[in-house]
Design a protein around this motif. Structure first.
Motif, PDB file in Angstrom:
ATOM      1  N   CYS A  54       0.811  -1.215   0.000  1.00 58.28           N
ATOM      2  CA  CYS A  54       0.000   0.000   0.000  1.00 58.28           C
ATOM      3  C   CYS A  54       0.848   1.270   0.000  1.00 58.28           C
ATOM      4  O   CYS A  54       0.375   2.343  -0.370  1.00 58.28           O
ATOM      5  CB  CYS A  54      -0.941   0.007   1.201  1.00 58.28           C
ATOM      6  N   LEU A  91       7.858   7.795  -1.458  1.00 57.08           N
ATOM      7  CA  LEU A  91       6.799   8.503  -0.761  1.00 57.08           C
ATOM      8  C   LEU A  91       6.611   9.908  -1.317  1.00 57.08           C
ATOM      9  O   LEU A  91       5.490  10.409  -1.428  1.00 57.08           O
ATOM     10  CB  LEU A  91       7.124   8.555   0.731  1.00 57.08           C
ATOM     11  N   ILE A 121       2.537  11.069   6.146  1.00 64.01           N
ATOM     12  CA  ILE A 121       1.686  10.467   5.115  1.00 64.01           C
ATOM     13  C   ILE A 121       0.805  11.523   4.472  1.00 64.01           C
ATOM     14  O   ILE A 121       0.646  11.572   3.238  1.00 64.01           O
ATOM     15  CB  ILE A 121       0.831   9.342   5.717  1.00 64.01           C
ATOM     16  N   ARG A 122       0.233  12.424   5.289  1.00 65.32           N
ATOM     17  CA  ARG A 122      -0.630  13.461   4.754  1.00 65.32           C
ATOM     18  C   ARG A 122       0.133  14.368   3.794  1.00 65.32           C
ATOM     19  O   ARG A 122      -0.390  14.774   2.756  1.00 65.32           O
ATOM     20  CB  ARG A 122      -1.235  14.290   5.882  1.00 65.32           C
ATOM     21  N   SER A 160       2.550  13.538   1.925  1.00 67.22           N
ATOM     22  CA  SER A 160       2.806  12.825   0.667  1.00 67.22           C
ATOM     23  C   SER A 160       1.536  12.685  -0.172  1.00 67.22           C
ATOM     24  O   SER A 160       1.600  12.534  -1.386  1.00 67.22           O
ATOM     25  CB  SER A 160       3.373  11.433   0.967  1.00 67.22           C
ATOM     26  N   ARG A 161       0.340  12.740   0.492  1.00 66.26           N
ATOM     27  CA  ARG A 161      -0.943  12.605  -0.209  1.00 66.26           C
ATOM     28  C   ARG A 161      -1.546  13.993  -0.390  1.00 66.26           C
ATOM     29  O   ARG A 161      -2.550  14.356   0.216  1.00 66.26           O
ATOM     30  CB  ARG A 161      -1.886  11.704   0.585  1.00 66.26           C
ATOM     31  N   LYS A 162      -0.923  14.767  -1.243  1.00 68.87           N
ATOM     32  CA  LYS A 162      -1.289  16.175  -1.408  1.00 68.87           C
ATOM     33  C   LYS A 162      -2.716  16.329  -1.955  1.00 68.87           C
ATOM     34  O   LYS A 162      -3.152  15.559  -2.813  1.00 68.87           O
ATOM     35  CB  LYS A 162      -0.316  16.867  -2.360  1.00 68.87           C
ATOM     36  N   ASN A 217      -5.676  15.853  -0.692  1.00 66.23           N
ATOM     37  CA  ASN A 217      -6.796  15.047  -0.218  1.00 66.23           C
ATOM     38  C   ASN A 217      -7.511  15.759   0.940  1.00 66.23           C
ATOM     39  O   ASN A 217      -6.874  16.322   1.832  1.00 66.23           O
ATOM     40  CB  ASN A 217      -6.305  13.675   0.248  1.00 66.23           C
ATOM     41  N   GLU A 266     -10.234   9.553   4.992  1.00 65.23           N
ATOM     42  CA  GLU A 266      -8.835   9.924   4.762  1.00 65.23           C
ATOM     43  C   GLU A 266      -8.001   9.688   6.018  1.00 65.23           C
ATOM     44  O   GLU A 266      -6.862   9.225   5.946  1.00 65.23           O
ATOM     45  CB  GLU A 266      -8.749  11.390   4.327  1.00 65.23           C
ATOM     46  N   ILE A 274      -7.291   6.029   6.243  1.00 67.19           N
ATOM     47  CA  ILE A 274      -6.223   5.661   5.292  1.00 67.19           C
ATOM     48  C   ILE A 274      -4.858   6.101   5.816  1.00 67.19           C
ATOM     49  O   ILE A 274      -3.873   5.362   5.718  1.00 67.19           O
ATOM     50  CB  ILE A 274      -6.506   6.297   3.908  1.00 67.19           C
ATOM     51  N   GLU A 275      -4.808   7.283   6.398  1.00 67.73           N
ATOM     52  CA  GLU A 275      -3.544   7.769   6.961  1.00 67.73           C
ATOM     53  C   GLU A 275      -3.048   6.850   8.062  1.00 67.73           C
ATOM     54  O   GLU A 275      -1.843   6.584   8.177  1.00 67.73           O
ATOM     55  CB  GLU A 275      -3.722   9.194   7.504  1.00 67.73           C
ATOM     56  N   LEU A 283      -1.640   3.642   6.418  1.00 66.27           N
ATOM     57  CA  LEU A 283      -0.350   3.916   5.762  1.00 66.27           C
ATOM     58  C   LEU A 283       0.734   4.271   6.780  1.00 66.27           C
ATOM     59  O   LEU A 283       1.910   3.962   6.585  1.00 66.27           O
ATOM     60  CB  LEU A 283      -0.518   5.048   4.748  1.00 66.27           C
TER      61      LEU A 283
END
Length: 829
Positions: free
Chosen positions: A63, A68, A155-156, A158-160, A162, A168, A171-172, A175
């Motif tokens: 996942c 990253l 993690i947040r 890296s997941r720009k 969202n 969310e 998911i964070e 991950l």
């Protein structure tokens, strides 16, 4: 009901087509779990559930993306100590430094106590923090706390883009736990510190430290580290330079917490609180802009490169260049470059690719002249001198011809427009005389020297030797300052290593790689390195450097004595045709310094020479360096030999002034002195005689140092010791007098093709014909095509205007000696 353990509200409709029981209740789906039924179902379908579990584990394992963060990063240039020298912004316009491998302790402590106090105890998420955040958000009626750990925040980041929803957040959490498995806590903290926002276009701790405080994050105080620790929480609201009160309150609350936790003592706490907040972002250092541009051009964009540069020396070198520019610009000279390397290691210590002109690039100051091919002038002469010594073709003081020469339209002249007649090889190099250098190259061959220069690492000789011809030694080719300094450095290293019995084999890419220190770049940069060796013998290098110790031009530039210094420096200057390029390269056993001065666009400037423009910079740069001992002579490659003091050749039996000198061992095979001759004189008169006109008993036999007439003509006027051979007595054989070769044509050469120039007013000019004669008072009779033209005495020159076509010049002296010279007038211009 069959499912007695579950109570189904009356208002809910039961759907018995599924198990566990699914009901509709108030238009919402509720799932009522029948535990007994599930256990029975699980036993019947255990492989199905194992498959789901295995799939979930595989999905969990993969996942996390391989990388990253894929954001472009700035290109960073650091000196040997890790200090920032120059930087170039990332392609997306953000100041984002390459990822940090380690985080400074002060920031690490500050960010933990501000964002995630239990960072080292959780597995990626902190359930207590999540419960607390949920309670606070419900109580406030809005989101006031996220409860995210530093791992989840990473993690947040890296997941720009969202949105911040419960899904969310879930998911964070997933991950984040996977991130904790894959990376250590230190690595996770490094990723967060590298990609956290710090306001405006500043991303990451290192960029923030330099932009807000002008120094490395490792040098931050507690107050500064705490300020940066609170910034990522609200980078837009508390951007430094505005909302200072909010920023200060946040920082002080963090410092207070650190104090209560025992991290800070009372004094450190008070000092940290008293520190001023940063203002608007400051400019990053640009101490090596041209090396930075070079790294970008060579494919290292977005990397952090630790170079071998000495940061302090780099800045002082740049200052010397810019100080001299203030004087050079008065002569419309706008560009200069310098490089300093360490001989032993090959490391580049200073790299100043050009002058720094504030607010303007009209003069090409953005050009990295160190890597630009420029006309060499005389800077290649030491390589030819050393090569001739290396092959035993000359001795250090061998006498070389220095008279006017004409070779198929090529007529080299010395810088001072005069001639020595004959000059020792080491002095010809020291005085940078052009004609002897061309004569040497003619003897050595252009083809061999062209190959030798390529072996030395000159990468710009991309045409065949015939393209350059004899002008190769006078600036007919181009070279890079980078290559030249490398070549001189390889010679110095060879001489140093001789006494350690570790001969050095120079690779043309050695010096390219030596500028970069970190292994990743080194591996990329030397992937295609060659192992060609251009090693001269230690003895030939020693004598070359000894000659370079005495570099001067006493006639045209008498102020050279101003460069006398307690430091022994072998140095050489060069000036290209049209005064377009001025060079100076100097060395000692520890360092090589190279300097170029001129205009990047190739515009020449009157009076600009290597001596006057580049040499002062060279010596100022050597004054920045520690003192060094001189090279140790390579005694194992030297031999004592009897050397004729007058000619520099091995002494013959006729040589009266003989010195016992060290020479390269290979020099023993050179020829003995050809200039010492035995002359027979009458006892009563100081005139030459033969056995046909005088009894042997009435003769005395004396050795004379005799040069050919054309060399003697120039030599005797500058060397008082030279004695002209007495003439023959009148009653002696005339044929012997004819064989004495008392005269020699200076111009024109044999079978020359001559162009008659025109004067400024358009009238036809004259070609000046010239002759040298041993006897100063001799009269010469001039004839052109059997027509008598006139006579000359003492100075034998005559200006003529022959018509186009073939002609014959006949010259006769009063003793009857005759010279015939044929030539052709091609056209008149």
């Amino acid at each position: 009901m069959g499912h007695s353990q579950q109570i189904i509200p009356k208002q809910c409709k039961e759907l018995r087509c599924f198990s566990p029981i699914i009901v509709f209740c108030d238009e919402k789906i509720r799932i009522l779990i029948n535990i007994k039924y599930l256990l029975e179902f699980g036993k019947k379908h255990k492989y199905f559930f194992l498959g789901i579990l295995f799939t979930a584990l595989i999905g969990y394992y993969f996942c996390l993306p391989d990388h990253l963060f894929n954001d472009p990063t700035a290109t960073i240039l650091k000196d040997a100590e890790g200090n920032l020298m120059s930087a170039s912004i990332a392609q997306d316009g953000q100041w984002r430094f390459p990822e940090m491998e380690e985080v400074p302790l002060k920031f690490e402590t500050s960010i933990r106590f501000f964002e995630d106090e239990y960072f080292y105890k959780h597995i990626g998420f902190n359930p207590f923090s999540l419960i607390r955040a949920t309670y606070q958000n419900i109580k406030s009626g809005r989101v006031v706390s996220g409860g995210s750990t530093l791992t989840m925040q990473t993690i947040r980041l890296s997941r720009k883009g969202n949105s911040r929803t419960f899904l969310e957040k879930f998911i964070e959490i997933i991950l984040a736990t996977r991130l904790e498995i894959k990376f250590s806590k230190a690595e996770i903290l490094g990723k967060y510190a590298s990609y956290a926002p710090f306001g405006g276009n500043i991303v990451g701790l290192e960029a923030a430290a330099w932009r807000y405080y002008g120094r490395s994050p490792w040098q931050l105080s507690w107050g500064e580290a705490a300020t940066l620790a609170v910034l990522p929480n609200q980078p837009g609201l508390i951007f430094p330079g505005r909302n200072q009160e909010i920023l200060k309150n946040k920082r002080d609350r963090l410092l207070k917490k650190l104090f209560h936790k025992g991290v800070l003592d009372s004094l450190s706490y008070e000092l940290a609180k008293s520190e001023r907040l940063p203002g608007a972002p400051v400019k990053l250092p640009m101490d090596a802009p041209h090396l930075l541009t070079r790294t970008l051009n060579e494919g290292f964009a977005g990397k952090q490169i630790q170079t071998t540069l000495d940061g302090h020396l780099q800045r002082r070198t740049s200052k010397v260049i810019n100080n001299h520019y203030q004087h050079l610009k008065n002569n419309e000279i706008h560009n200069a470059a310098a490089i300093i390397i360490e001989v032993a290691s090959g490391k580049t210590l200073a790299y100043v690719g050009n002058t720094s002109i504030e607010g303007s690039s009209d003069y090409g100051d953005d050009v990295d002249v160190i890597m630009a091919p420029r006309s060499t002038g005389s800077i290649l002469k030491p390589f030819l001198y050393g090569s001739m010594l290396n092959e035993g073709l000359i001795l250090p003081g061998t006498l070389l011809e220095d008279v006017p020469m004409y070779l198929n339209g090529f007529a080299p002249k010395n810088f001072n427009k005069s001639y020595e007649g004959a000059v020792k090889a080491n002095l010809a190099l020291a005085r940078s005389l052009n004609v002897p250098a061309v004569k040497l190259l003619q003897d050595y061959s252009v083809e061999k020297f062209h190959l030798k220069l390529q072996d030395f690492g000159l990468t710009t000789l991309n045409k065949g030797p015939n393209h350059y011809g004899l002008s190769l030694i006078l600036g007919g080719a181009e070279a890079k300052l980078w290559d030249l300094v490398a070549a001189y450095g390889s010679m110095a290293r060879t001489l140093n290593n001789f006494h350690e019995h570790t001969p050095y084999h120079y690779s043309r890419n050695d010096w390219k790689s030596a500028c970069y220190k970190n292994n990743e770049v080194l591996e990329e940069d030397v992937a295609t390195a060659t192992t060609k060796s251009s090693r001269l013998s230690a003895a030939s290098i020693w004598f070359t450097f000894q000659a370079m110790l005495e570099v001067y031009r006493p006639d045209s530039e008498s102020s050279w004595e101003l460069f006398e210094t307690s430091k022994k420096i072998a140095w050489k200057t060069g000036t290209s045709f049209g005064h377009r390029d001025a060079w100076a390269i100097g060395l000692n056993p520890e360092y090589v310094v190279g300097v170029w001065v001129g205009n990047a666009d190739g515009e020449g400037r009157p009076g600009m020479t290597g001596f006057s423009a580049a040499a002062p910079i060279l010596f100022d740069l050597f004054n920045l360096l520690p003192n060094s001992d001189w090279f140790t002579p390579p005694f194992d490659e030297l031999e004592k030999a009897r050397i004729c003091r007058n000619s520099g050749h091995l002494a013959s039996e006729l040589c009266r002034n003989v010195d016992s000198l060290d020479i390269p061992a290979v020099g023993i095979r050179t020829k003995v002195c050809p200039y010492e001759k035995l002359v027979h004189l009458s006892n009563s008169e100081n005139l030459q005689v033969t056995s046909e006109c005088e009894s042997v008993n009435n003769m005395r036999h004396e050795p004379y140092f005799v040069l050919p007439p054309i060399q003697e003509w120039y030599f005797k006027s500058k060397n008082a010791f030279y004695k002209t051979v007495p003439p023959f007595r009148e009653d002696c054989n005339q044929q012997l007098q004819m064989k004495s070769n008392a005269m020699q044509v200076i111009y024109p050469p044999k079978n020359a093709q001559i162009i008659i120039p025109r004067e400024l007013d358009g009238t036809l000019g004259k070609a000046v014909f010239e002759l040298a004669h041993r006897k100063v008072s001799s009269t010469i009779y001039w004839h052109l095509d059997d027509e008598f033209l006139g006579t000359t005495k003492r100075i034998h020159e005559m200006g003529l205007q022959p018509k186009p076509g073939k002609h014959t010049l006949i010259l006769i002296d009063e003793e009857g000696e005759m010279i015939t010279r044929r030539f052709k007038i091609v056209e008149s211009r």
